[in-house]
Write a protein that holds these residues in place. Structure first.
Motif, short mmCIF file in Angstrom:
data_model
loop_
_atom_site.label_atom_id
_atom_site.label_comp_id
_atom_site.label_asym_id
_atom_site.label_seq_id
_atom_site.Cartn_x
_atom_site.Cartn_y
_atom_site.Cartn_z
N LEU A 1 0.80 -1.12 0.11
CA LEU A 1 -0.07 0.07 0.14
C LEU A 1 0.82 1.19 -0.11
N CYS A 2 1.98 1.08 0.67
CA CYS A 2 2.87 2.52 0.68
C CYS A 2 3.98 2.65 -0.25
N GLN A 3 3.99 1.68 -1.20
CA GLN A 3 5.16 1.75 -2.23
C GLN A 3 4.59 2.40 -3.26
N PRO A 4 5.34 3.41 -3.98
CA PRO A 4 4.80 4.28 -5.15
C PRO A 4 4.85 3.54 -6.71
N TRP A 5 5.79 2.53 -6.75
CA TRP A 5 6.42 2.33 -8.07
C TRP A 5 5.56 1.18 -8.88
N VAL A 6 4.70 0.21 -8.19
CA VAL A 6 3.84 -0.53 -8.91
C VAL A 6 2.44 -0.53 -8.58
N GLU A 7 1.83 0.14 -9.57
CA GLU A 7 0.25 0.31 -9.30
C GLU A 7 -0.43 -0.80 -9.03
N LEU A 8 -0.19 -1.96 -9.72
CA LEU A 8 -0.95 -3.23 -9.21
C LEU A 8 -0.92 -3.67 -7.85
N LEU A 9 0.52 -3.63 -7.18
CA LEU A 9 0.53 -3.77 -5.49
C LEU A 9 -0.28 -2.80 -4.91
#
Length: 70
Positions: free
Chosen positions: A26-34
């Motif tokens: 939820l907090c990572q900005p790189w992979v939209e699917l995650l």
């Protein structure tokens, strides 16, 4: 290995790691699917933890041994 031992050693920690993984997704900005499914993963981990946390652990054998000695 009984179900209660398996729950204590495997299922409960797995549910905790799924919750942590969902928060990381939820907090990572790189992979939209995650990012899109991060909340769903967190909720699945939370439900799993609520179920596994309500299963009581194995009763301790020491209490039985102490009663036999008396």
């Amino acid at each position: 290995m009984t179900f209660r031992e398996l729950n204590t050693k495997l299922f409960e920690p797995t549910a905790q790691w799924v919750m942590i993984g969902g928060l990381v997704c939820l907090c990572q900005p790189w992979v939209e699917l995650l990012h899109r499914y991060g909340l769903t993963i967190t909720i699945i981990g939370l439900i799993g933890f609520l179920v596994t946390a309500h299963i009581p652990p194995e009763p301790e054998a020491e209490a039985e041994e102490e009663e036999e000695l008396i």
